[in-house]
Design a protein around this motif. Structure first.
Motif, mmCIF file in Angstrom:
data_model
loop_
_atom_site.group_PDB
_atom_site.id
_atom_site.type_symbol
_atom_site.label_atom_id
_atom_site.label_comp_id
_atom_site.label_asym_id
_atom_site.label_seq_id
_atom_site.Cartn_x
_atom_site.Cartn_y
_atom_site.Cartn_z
ATOM 1 N N PRO A 107 0.811 -1.224 0.000
ATOM 2 C CA PRO A 107 0.000 0.000 0.000
ATOM 3 C C PRO A 107 0.844 1.272 0.000
ATOM 4 C CG PRO A 107 -0.899 -1.590 1.551
ATOM 5 C CD PRO A 107 0.414 -2.139 1.096
ATOM 6 N N LEU A 108 1.924 1.273 0.777
ATOM 7 C CA LEU A 108 2.774 2.465 0.823
ATOM 8 C C LEU A 108 3.615 2.593 -0.438
ATOM 9 C CD1 LEU A 108 3.941 2.523 4.547
ATOM 10 C CD2 LEU A 108 2.252 3.970 3.428
ATOM 11 N N SER A 109 4.053 1.464 -1.002
ATOM 12 C CA SER A 109 4.818 1.528 -2.249
ATOM 13 C C SER A 109 3.960 2.102 -3.364
ATOM 14 C CB SER A 109 5.320 0.135 -2.631
ATOM 15 O OG SER A 109 6.235 -0.359 -1.669
ATOM 16 N N ASP A 110 2.697 1.703 -3.421
ATOM 17 C CA ASP A 110 1.785 2.260 -4.429
ATOM 18 C C ASP A 110 1.568 3.752 -4.207
ATOM 19 O OD1 ASP A 110 1.559 -0.265 -5.471
ATOM 20 O OD2 ASP A 110 -0.356 -0.710 -4.493
ATOM 21 N N LEU A 111 1.485 4.139 -2.932
ATOM 22 C CA LEU A 111 1.280 5.553 -2.616
ATOM 23 C C LEU A 111 2.520 6.381 -2.976
ATOM 24 C CD1 LEU A 111 -1.222 6.897 -1.452
ATOM 25 C CD2 LEU A 111 -0.132 6.871 0.793
ATOM 26 N N ILE A 112 3.690 5.832 -2.704
ATOM 27 C CA ILE A 112 4.936 6.513 -3.064
ATOM 28 C C ILE A 112 5.037 6.669 -4.580
ATOM 29 C CG2 ILE A 112 7.452 6.229 -3.124
ATOM 30 C CD1 ILE A 112 7.234 5.012 -0.306
ATOM 31 N N HIS A 113 4.621 5.623 -5.301
ATOM 32 C CA HIS A 113 4.615 5.687 -6.766
ATOM 33 C C HIS A 113 3.685 6.791 -7.258
ATOM 34 C CE1 HIS A 113 5.040 4.185 -10.868
ATOM 35 N NE2 HIS A 113 3.725 4.202 -10.981
ATOM 36 N N LEU A 114 2.645 7.086 -6.514
ATOM 37 C CA LEU A 114 1.701 8.145 -6.868
ATOM 38 C C LEU A 114 2.242 9.529 -6.515
ATOM 39 C CD1 LEU A 114 -1.224 8.923 -7.799
ATOM 40 C CD2 LEU A 114 -1.915 8.619 -5.410
ATOM 41 N N VAL A 115 2.970 9.621 -5.409
ATOM 42 C CA VAL A 115 3.418 10.920 -4.897
ATOM 43 C C VAL A 115 4.667 11.429 -5.618
ATOM 44 C CG1 VAL A 115 4.364 12.072 -2.857
ATOM 45 C CG2 VAL A 115 2.372 10.580 -2.629
ATOM 46 N N LYS A 116 5.590 10.535 -5.943
ATOM 47 C CA LYS A 116 6.889 10.960 -6.472
ATOM 48 C C LYS A 116 6.806 11.814 -7.742
ATOM 49 C CE LYS A 116 10.482 8.238 -6.335
ATOM 50 N NZ LYS A 116 11.340 7.048 -6.476
ATOM 51 N N PRO A 117 5.930 11.507 -8.701
ATOM 52 C CA PRO A 117 5.865 12.394 -9.868
ATOM 53 C C PRO A 117 5.497 13.839 -9.526
ATOM 54 C CG PRO A 117 4.777 10.309 -10.335
ATOM 55 C CD PRO A 117 5.080 10.321 -8.874
ATOM 56 N N HIS A 118 4.663 14.031 -8.505
ATOM 57 C CA HIS A 118 4.283 15.394 -8.109
ATOM 58 C C HIS A 118 5.460 16.113 -7.435
ATOM 59 C CE1 HIS A 118 0.051 14.823 -9.107
ATOM 60 N NE2 HIS A 118 0.107 13.644 -8.521
ATOM 61 N N ILE A 119 6.273 15.362 -6.703
ATOM 62 C CA ILE A 119 7.479 15.964 -6.120
ATOM 63 C C ILE A 119 8.418 16.420 -7.229
ATOM 64 C CG2 ILE A 119 9.466 15.572 -4.627
ATOM 65 C CD1 ILE A 119 7.901 13.444 -3.165
ATOM 66 N N ARG A 120 8.589 15.551 -8.209
ATOM 67 C CA ARG A 120 9.476 15.889 -9.329
ATOM 68 C C ARG A 120 8.957 17.108 -10.080
ATOM 69 N NH1 ARG A 120 10.971 11.951 -14.510
ATOM 70 N NH2 ARG A 120 12.044 13.547 -15.734
ATOM 71 N N GLU A 121 7.656 17.184 -10.316
ATOM 72 C CA GLU A 121 7.084 18.330 -11.022
ATOM 73 C C GLU A 121 7.314 19.623 -10.257
ATOM 74 O OE1 GLU A 121 3.000 17.717 -11.878
ATOM 75 O OE2 GLU A 121 3.353 16.158 -13.379
ATOM 76 N N VAL A 161 11.502 26.685 -1.905
ATOM 77 C CA VAL A 161 10.547 25.645 -2.288
ATOM 78 C C VAL A 161 11.252 24.525 -3.044
ATOM 79 C CG1 VAL A 161 8.541 25.147 -3.735
ATOM 80 C CG2 VAL A 161 8.571 27.196 -2.306
ATOM 81 N N GLU A 162 12.170 24.891 -3.921
ATOM 82 C CA GLU A 162 12.905 23.892 -4.703
ATOM 83 C C GLU A 162 13.725 22.971 -3.787
ATOM 84 O OE1 GLU A 162 15.831 23.872 -8.617
ATOM 85 O OE2 GLU A 162 16.025 25.455 -7.121
ATOM 86 N N SER A 163 14.399 23.555 -2.801
ATOM 87 C CA SER A 163 15.202 22.757 -1.870
ATOM 88 C C SER A 163 14.320 21.850 -1.016
ATOM 89 C CB SER A 163 16.032 23.677 -0.973
ATOM 90 O OG SER A 163 16.911 24.474 -1.739
#
Length: 247
Positions: A107-121, A161-163
């Motif tokens: 469940p957390l791995s799936d959530l991390i997979h969802l969150v990481k693209p938004h962090i990168r953006e 914000v970037e940091s």
């Protein structure tokens, strides 16, 4: 203008257009999208028990430590130990995983997979805005520096914000390292329930951290959009002409 200088100027002009489109249209769309995402079952009203997962580490049966009740452990030297081969004490086997590997928390791995693209953006968008404002800072001159100070303050906020966004990646990697250390303790001491409980507590903490990360990403987009829109005129034209000041 040389061919290289023209390409550099074209890059600057293209970057300025992308940044203005991003701040006027892109940021509001991202804020709405993140608000909708935070209202999905992945984050809203989710029970902490939903992120628990079996470790796949069974508790082995304890082995007999001694055949004699109340027997005292005696110190044996090397000669005695070699002569009394029958005195070897057998304990519970450790690091034995009869059911195979210990998987990551799905469940957390799936959530991390969802969150990481938004962090990168957020990192990429902050970097784009940073370069946009840097290109519009005029050359250093005496007088009328109020607009330039607004540019510099806005630039400092964007860099912060970037940091912060880049640090979210480090937070995720530290979670996996911490969980691996506790799981190794569970494998080594399978009878100690505190280690198993520590894994569950760490998973719950990471879920709350991921929810907080998504909130912070949404909040940072809101704050950057707000500060840039409010000061957009001064950011694009930090210095007014002398002719304008006469009227």
């Amino acid at each position: 203008m040389t061919d290289v200088a023209k390409k550099v100027q074209d890059y600057k002009d293209s970057l300025k257009q992308k940044a203005e489109h991003l701040i006027i249209k892109g940021f509001p769309e991202k804020i709405v999208k993140l608000n909708e995402l935070l209202e999905t079952p992945n984050f809203h009203n989710r029970e902490l028990n939903d992120v628990h997962q079996d470790l796949n580490i069974p508790i082995p049966p304890p082995s007999a430590v001694s055949s004699e009740p109340n027997a005292k452990r005696q110190r044996l030297d090397s000669s005695e130990a070699s002569s009394n081969s029958t005195a070897i004490i057998e304990g519970t086997k450790v690091y034995v995983l009869p059911n195979g590997t210990v998987p990551c928390n799905k469940p957390l791995s799936d959530l991390i997979h969802l969150v990481k693209p938004h962090i990168r953006e957020l990192v990429e968008d902050s970097n784009l805005l940073k370069m946009w404002i840097s290109f519009m800072i005029p050359k250093i001159e005496d007088g009328n520096n109020f607009g330039v100070s607004i540019q510099e303050d806005t630039l400092a906020e964007i860099q912060s914000v970037e940091s912060e966004a880049a640090a979210f990646f480090d937070q995720i990697s530290r979670y996996f390292i911490s969980r691996a250390k506790i799981v190794s303790k569970v494998a080594k001491y399978p009878h100690i329930d505190d280690y198993r409980r520590a894994v569950r507590e760490l998973d719950e903490k990471e879920y709350l951290s991921l929810w907080l990360v998504m909130c912070e990403i949404r909040n940072r987009y809101c704050s950057l959009h707000d500060i840039v829109i409010k000061n957009l005129e001064k950011i694009k034209k930090p210095r007014s002409s002398n002719a304008e000041s006469l009227y």
